[in-house]
Design an enzyme around this catalytic site. Sequence first.
Site, PDB file in Angstrom:
ATOM      1  N   SER A 133      43.766  18.086  66.534  1.00 23.71           N
ATOM      2  CA  SER A 133      43.741  18.230  67.988  1.00 23.71           C
ATOM      3  C   SER A 133      42.398  17.741  68.544  1.00 23.71           C
ATOM      4  O   SER A 133      42.119  16.550  68.489  1.00 23.71           O
ATOM      5  CB  SER A 133      44.035  19.688  68.369  1.00 23.71           C
ATOM      6  OG  SER A 133      44.228  19.826  69.746  1.00 23.71           O
ATOM      7  N   HIS A 183      49.472  16.319  70.049  1.00 19.39           N
ATOM      8  CA  HIS A 183      50.548  17.232  70.493  1.00 19.39           C
ATOM      9  C   HIS A 183      51.632  16.492  71.273  1.00 19.39           C
ATOM     10  O   HIS A 183      52.149  16.993  72.274  1.00 19.39           O
ATOM     11  CB  HIS A 183      49.963  18.348  71.367  1.00 19.39           C
ATOM     12  CG  HIS A 183      48.837  19.085  70.736  1.00 19.39           C
ATOM     13  ND1 HIS A 183      48.965  19.772  69.546  1.00 19.39           N
ATOM     14  CD2 HIS A 183      47.534  19.250  71.132  1.00 19.39           C
ATOM     15  CE1 HIS A 183      47.803  20.338  69.239  1.00 19.39           C
ATOM     16  NE2 HIS A 183      46.920  20.018  70.171  1.00 19.39           N
TER      17      HIS A 183
END
Length: 229
Positions: free
Chosen positions: A127, A161
């Site tokens: 991330s 994501h």
Amino acid sequence: MKQIIAIGGGGFVRSSADDQARHMGHYLIEQTGKKNPKVCFLSQASAESKEYMVWFYKTFLALGAQPSDISLFGSVKNNWKGHLLAQDVIYVGGGNTRSMLALWREWGMDALLREAYEKGIVLSGVSAGAICWFEQCITDSVWPLGALQGLGILKGSCCPHYDSEPERRPTYLDFTKQGIVLPGIALEDDTAAHFVDGVLKDIVVTKKDRKAFTVSAGVEEELKTVFIG
């Protein structure tokens, strides 16, 4: 050889027993060519979450690595720079990308990570720890979803994501179409882009249905994946 392995989401923060986390961790260790590599965790994006730290240590101890971490909060150890440059893998956790980068720049971590890269230490992360290596990134630390300047070690932009947060795909497509961000790569969770000497070598996935895309001017092109689960 200079390597960066950017993971789009997921990881050991979910559970120390998570199969995907173990497989991805094992893949990182393999790239060092060492049996018991030294793996250092940078968790500034999560404000150095203790729970996150515990999952990191459990995961990499179980994989036979030598885990450690560097704190930039509280009493910072004098030898942290030397410690970082003595690692085989540097792993960056998820969280607030903007705050992490600001803190890194204040401490000179940004320059040190580039030095580690040039030295051949494997750079990785999930991330925030994936998108930070690029020139630009899509992040929710600029809300609503916005663009941020990264470290610029890798060319282009990155969006994590891509499957798990519905607003990511339309935002990234729109931003590249408008020229707000450079063309780049979109990564679903449990998906990693492995770059060698600045060039994409493989897209590795720990779930067979996971995907990654190149994105340019609002157009996606799906990339071939390698299953490592």
